[in-house]
Write a protein that holds these residues in place. Structure first.
Motif, PDB file in Angstrom:
ATOM      1  N   CYS A 221     -15.961   2.503   5.933  1.00 32.21           N
ATOM      2  CA  CYS A 221     -15.674   3.343   4.770  1.00 32.21           C
ATOM      3  C   CYS A 221     -16.963   3.992   4.287  1.00 32.21           C
ATOM      4  CB  CYS A 221     -15.073   2.514   3.640  1.00 32.21           C
ATOM      5  SG  CYS A 221     -14.980   3.423   2.093  1.00 32.21           S
TER       6      CYS A 221
ATOM      7  N   GLY B 277     -13.473   5.175  -7.805  1.00 26.97           N
ATOM      8  CA  GLY B 277     -12.502   4.969  -6.736  1.00 26.97           C
ATOM      9  C   GLY B 277     -12.430   6.176  -5.831  1.00 26.97           C
TER      10      GLY B 277
ATOM     11  N   LYS C 261      -9.014  -5.902   1.861  1.00 29.93           N
ATOM     12  CA  LYS C 261      -7.992  -5.090   1.195  1.00 29.93           C
ATOM     13  C   LYS C 261      -8.447  -3.651   0.995  1.00 29.93           C
ATOM     14  CE  LYS C 261      -5.544  -8.819  -1.184  1.00 29.93           C
ATOM     15  NZ  LYS C 261      -5.269  -9.449  -2.501  1.00 29.93           N
ATOM     16  N   HIS C 262      -9.744  -3.472   0.801  1.00 28.22           N
ATOM     17  CA  HIS C 262     -10.216  -2.093   0.681  1.00 28.22           C
ATOM     18  C   HIS C 262     -10.447  -1.495   2.061  1.00 28.22           C
ATOM     19  CE1 HIS C 262     -12.078   1.528  -0.724  1.00 28.22           C
ATOM     20  NE2 HIS C 262     -13.036   1.340   0.154  1.00 28.22           N
ATOM     21  N   HIS C 263      -9.547  -0.680   2.459  1.00 27.11           N
ATOM     22  CA  HIS C 263      -9.696   0.008   3.738  1.00 27.11           C
ATOM     23  C   HIS C 263      -8.843   1.268   3.689  1.00 27.11           C
ATOM     24  CE1 HIS C 263      -6.092  -2.643   4.389  1.00 27.11           C
ATOM     25  NE2 HIS C 263      -5.610  -1.472   4.763  1.00 27.11           N
ATOM     26  N   HIS C 264      -8.959   2.077   4.726  1.00 28.87           N
ATOM     27  CA  HIS C 264      -8.190   3.309   4.747  1.00 28.87           C
ATOM     28  C   HIS C 264      -7.355   3.364   6.010  1.00 28.87           C
ATOM     29  CE1 HIS C 264     -10.531   4.386   1.300  1.00 28.87           C
ATOM     30  NE2 HIS C 264     -11.636   4.150   1.976  1.00 28.87           N
TER      31      HIS C 264
ATOM     32  N   GLU D  99       0.838  -1.197   0.000  1.00 37.33           N
ATOM     33  CA  GLU D  99       0.000   0.000   0.000  1.00 37.33           C
ATOM     34  C   GLU D  99       0.876   1.251   0.000  1.00 37.33           C
ATOM     35  OE1 GLU D  99      -3.718  -1.410   2.617  1.00 37.33           O
ATOM     36  OE2 GLU D  99      -1.898  -1.258   3.820  1.00 37.33           O
TER      37      GLU D  99
END
Lengths: 143, 143
Positions: free
Chosen positions: B106, B122, B87-90, B69
């Motif tokens: 999110c 995105g 995997k999609h996170h902040h 990342e």
DNA sequence: AAACTAATACGTAATAATTACTAATTAATG
DNA sequence: CATTAATTAGTAATTATTACGTATTAGTTT
């Protein structure tokens, strides 16, 4: 551009012709970004020997006092402030035409809520995709 | 690091020693970022003539398949994937100690809701401030 | 309106950061 | 083990940004 000059003065920055000309140029870019490189090229047509330093320094200063916004994804792009009444806001950037749309709501509580004991000082948010116009065009192009 | 190798293979990437060594090193950085510069220095101790190209290309490829990342604010910093299951996170990044905290929720709907007709592809979100530890330390330091 | 001064800009160069490209090497496959 | 397509090395170019000493100038004072 009167407002920009006022804000410069309010922040004790001197009003030089380089700055006013730079701001005049930047003022054309409120709904799209312009590259620092293009800015440099343009400014060189007015001030052939203008220093990189001057441009980079002024852009940073302008950003600090809210006159200018950098693109999050690509810091070589900047634009003129699009909303002086609500300087804290985020942007949607069209990946097709480059148009920038201001986002009104900011959900920072979403994050502060999951960070107990933390001190949240700032955040960066940027949304990408196709604007309404480009979405239409690309849809009809397919059908 | 077994998992990383599997993912490489699954994506039809060859498993070279440069890649495994790079991944081994990156694996140390799951809760903090490391600079590409530092990575280059380290890799040069193993492969003195290693090309910049190789490092930049591999980092990009690793990012594309979710092994790595990039920091949003400073793209010269990268870290190993901290959550393969989501995997999609902040991230929250502590500006004092550099520690990275994964954000679970999110709120992308917040933005899509105010963009009717748009195609949201995105987004990038990053939150900054002091982690709980640093908040405590700095509070007690003041008192 | 001349003088003052701190801020700003110039000019040049250095430093990062990233990308380009061709030849050589190597992992994976049968 | 031979083949091949992917990967890497090696070198250089390009782009982006910062540094710094000198010169100039906007804003202020006399």
């Amino acid at each position: 551009m009167e407002k920009a000059i006022e804000i410069l003065k309010k922040n004790n920055y001197k009003v030089t012709k380089q700055r006013t000309d730079l701001l005049d140029y930047l003022g054309k870019f409120t709904v799209q970004y312009v590259s620092i490189n293009q800015i440099t090229n343009y400014m060189h047509t007015i001030y052939p020997g203008m220093s990189n330093n001057t441009i980079y320094r002024n852009l940073k200063e302008f950003a600090n006092i809210g006159l200018v916004e950098y693109q999050e994804k690509d810091k070589t792009l900047v634009k003129y402030q699009c909303d002086f009444k609500n300087k804290h806001h985020h942007h949607f950037v069209c990946t097709n035409c480059g148009k920038v749309t201001e986002l009104k709501a900011c959900p920072i509580e979403f994050f502060t809520d999951q960070l107990p004991g933390y001190t949240v000082e700032g955040h960066a948010i940027e949304v990408y995709g196709l604007c309404a116009d480009c979405t239409k065009k690309l849809k009809t192009a397919k059908s």
